[in-house]
Design an enzyme around this catalytic site. Structure first.
Site, PDB file in Angstrom:
ATOM      1  N   ASP A 110       0.455  -0.770  11.006  1.00 40.52           N
ATOM      2  CA  ASP A 110      -0.483  -1.843  10.674  1.00 40.52           C
ATOM      3  C   ASP A 110       0.149  -3.212  10.899  1.00 40.52           C
ATOM      4  O   ASP A 110       1.329  -3.324  11.230  1.00 40.52           O
ATOM      5  CB  ASP A 110      -1.116  -1.653   9.295  1.00 40.52           C
ATOM      6  CG  ASP A 110      -0.200  -2.007   8.141  1.00 40.52           C
ATOM      7  OD1 ASP A 110       0.808  -2.685   8.378  1.00 40.52           O
ATOM      8  OD2 ASP A 110      -0.517  -1.610   7.003  1.00 40.52           O
ATOM      9  N   LYS A 134      -5.573  -4.371  10.473  1.00 46.10           N
ATOM     10  CA  LYS A 134      -6.565  -5.438  10.409  1.00 46.10           C
ATOM     11  C   LYS A 134      -5.910  -6.693  10.959  1.00 46.10           C
ATOM     12  O   LYS A 134      -4.712  -6.880  10.857  1.00 46.10           O
ATOM     13  CB  LYS A 134      -6.957  -5.706   8.957  1.00 46.10           C
ATOM     14  CG  LYS A 134      -7.675  -4.567   8.311  1.00 46.10           C
ATOM     15  CD  LYS A 134      -8.237  -4.976   6.986  1.00 46.10           C
ATOM     16  CE  LYS A 134      -7.277  -4.773   5.852  1.00 46.10           C
ATOM     17  NZ  LYS A 134      -7.864  -5.042   4.551  1.00 46.10           N
ATOM     18  N   MET A 143      -3.872  -9.932  -2.076  1.00 46.67           N
ATOM     19  CA  MET A 143      -5.146 -10.248  -1.407  1.00 46.67           C
ATOM     20  C   MET A 143      -6.001 -11.199  -2.257  1.00 46.67           C
ATOM     21  O   MET A 143      -7.205 -11.003  -2.378  1.00 46.67           O
ATOM     22  CB  MET A 143      -5.936  -8.954  -1.117  1.00 46.67           C
ATOM     23  CG  MET A 143      -5.207  -8.044  -0.156  1.00 46.67           C
ATOM     24  SD  MET A 143      -6.061  -6.504   0.176  1.00 46.67           S
ATOM     25  CE  MET A 143      -5.465  -5.473  -1.143  1.00 46.67           C
TER      26      MET A 143
HETATM   27  N1  SAH Z   1       0.820  -1.930   0.635  1.00 39.82           N
HETATM   28  C1  SAH Z   1       1.202  -3.324   0.613  1.00 39.82           C
HETATM   29  C2  SAH Z   1       0.047  -4.217   0.235  1.00 39.82           C
HETATM   30  C3  SAH Z   1      -1.088  -4.205   1.238  1.00 39.82           C
HETATM   31  S1  SAH Z   1      -2.406  -5.237   0.749  1.00 39.82           S
HETATM   32  C4  SAH Z   1       2.373  -3.509  -0.345  1.00 39.82           C
HETATM   33  O1  SAH Z   1       2.713  -2.573  -1.083  1.00 39.82           O
HETATM   34  O2  SAH Z   1       2.977  -4.585  -0.342  1.00 39.82           O
HETATM   35  C5  SAH Z   1      -2.073  -6.684   1.694  1.00 39.82           C
HETATM   36  C6  SAH Z   1      -1.666  -7.819   0.779  1.00 39.82           C
HETATM   37  O3  SAH Z   1      -0.330  -7.668   0.381  1.00 39.82           O
HETATM   38  C7  SAH Z   1      -1.744  -9.183   1.427  1.00 39.82           C
HETATM   39  O4  SAH Z   1      -3.040  -9.725   1.358  1.00 39.82           O
HETATM   40  C8  SAH Z   1      -0.785  -9.972   0.569  1.00 39.82           C
HETATM   41  O5  SAH Z   1      -1.382 -10.345  -0.662  1.00 39.82           O
HETATM   42  C9  SAH Z   1       0.272  -8.927   0.255  1.00 39.82           C
HETATM   43  N2  SAH Z   1       1.412  -8.979   1.204  1.00 39.82           N
HETATM   44  C10 SAH Z   1       1.828  -8.001   2.013  1.00 39.82           C
HETATM   45  N3  SAH Z   1       2.956  -8.371   2.673  1.00 39.82           N
HETATM   46  C11 SAH Z   1       3.228  -9.622   2.264  1.00 39.82           C
HETATM   47  C12 SAH Z   1       4.267 -10.559   2.551  1.00 39.82           C
HETATM   48  N4  SAH Z   1       5.254 -10.281   3.404  1.00 39.82           N
HETATM   49  N5  SAH Z   1       4.236 -11.755   1.926  1.00 39.82           N
HETATM   50  C13 SAH Z   1       3.284 -12.056   1.036  1.00 39.82           C
HETATM   51  N6  SAH Z   1       2.276 -11.217   0.720  1.00 39.82           N
HETATM   52  C14 SAH Z   1       2.251 -10.010   1.313  1.00 39.82           C
END
Ligand code: SAH
Length: 261
Positions: free
Chosen positions: A49, A69, A183
């Site tokens: 992804d 996405k 998010m």
């Molecule tokens: N499975 C992922 C989350 C996916 S949902 C996890 O465990 O981290 C996607 C959301 O995660 C984004 O909208 C943001 O809020 C957050 N996110 C993911 N990677 C990020 C990063 N490097 N920096 C800041 N927010 C992040």
């Protein structure tokens, strides 16, 4: 990773006809697990992804398929991803499904695992470091600290309908000393208003960690009242934290020193 280390640790291989659902961590490629690295080495196909670091993908000779996405638009439907995982596994390939953070934290990993279970495809879940913990750590914010919070609540800002998550925000405001919101950038002002209306202090510390654990990481420390404005000015990929533990960010800003070396 060399085979000697893998053998000493007894790491399994990603076998033919299997799917591994792997979390790559929040950004820094060094945060993938040994099992994740193993899967990169073994895989025939990788479905990745948008949040996965290119450098990790470059380690693998596998066929790489983008299944994520972009800019909030779903370019690949969830059903199609599930079908593809099942089809590739049935064809006897070694399939790696690589996701940002942890696959089971707001990442639809549960849905994909259900599709595999229902299709009787053997699979392994390889947890990753979720942004709400590891990304905060890269901003010098311990997700819990004895002096500030004894609990932490993980929240997604929007539900499947793309609107603000339907939650009892009054109950959340009472029961969640520290909130970590995924998010949620778009709804930051709305969430802050709801929490303040429910009794949280407008000057309560809050932070936005944008591009966490990436070279362009930005930490914006603000207050609950200032959160909406801060979110407007923040890069899109952002995690929000509200709570007293945010006050530790200044003292524990280890990343600046690490980057200066
Ligand atoms: N499975 C992922 C989350 C996916 S949902 C996890 O465990 O981290 C996607 C959301 O995660 C984004 O909208 C943001 O809020 C957050 N996110 C993911 N990677 C990020 C990063 N490097 N920096 C800041 N927010 C992040």
């Amino acid at each position: 990773m060399n085979d000697d280390i893998a053998a000493k640790l007894g790491l399994p291989h990603l076998h033919k006809g299997w799917v591994w659902l792997v979390g790559a961590g929040p950004g820094d490629p060094g945060l993938i697990t040994l099992l994740g690295l193993r899967a990169l080495q073994d895989a025939d196909y990788i479905l990745y992804d948008a949040l996965v670091d290119e450098a990790l993908l470059a380690l693998s000779d596998a066929e790489k398929i983008y299944a994520g996405k972009r800019a909030g638009v779903r370019s690949c439907k969830q059903d199609e991803i599930c079908d593809l995982l099942v089809t590739l596994a049935r064809q006897g390939h070694r399939v790696l499904r690589l996701k940002g953070g942890d696959p089971f934290v707001f990442g639809r990993g549960g849905e994909e695992a259900q599709a595999l279970a229902r299709a009787k495809i053997p699979f392994r879940i390889v947890p990753g470091i979720t942004t709400g913990i590891g990304g905060l750590a890269y901003a010098g914010i311990p997700v819990t600290h004895r002096d500030t919070n004894h609990a932490v609540t993980f929240i997604t800002g929007h539900g499947t309908d793309g609107k603000l998550t339907k939650l009892d925000w009054t109950a959340v405001s009472r029961g969640a000393p520290t909130m970590v919101l995924y998010m949620a950038r778009r709804f930051a002002a709305e969430i802050a208003d709801l929490l303040i209306a429910a009794g949280r202090r407008p000057d309560e510390p809050a932070a936005i960690v944008a591009n966490a654990a990436r070279p362009d990481q930005q930490v914006i420390v603000t207050t609950l009242a200032g959160l909406g404005r801060a979110a407007e000015n923040s890069p899109a990929l952002a995690i929000i934290v509200i709570g007293e533990n945010v006050t530790l960010a200044g003292e524990l800003n280890w990343l600046a020193a690490a980057q200066a070396r």
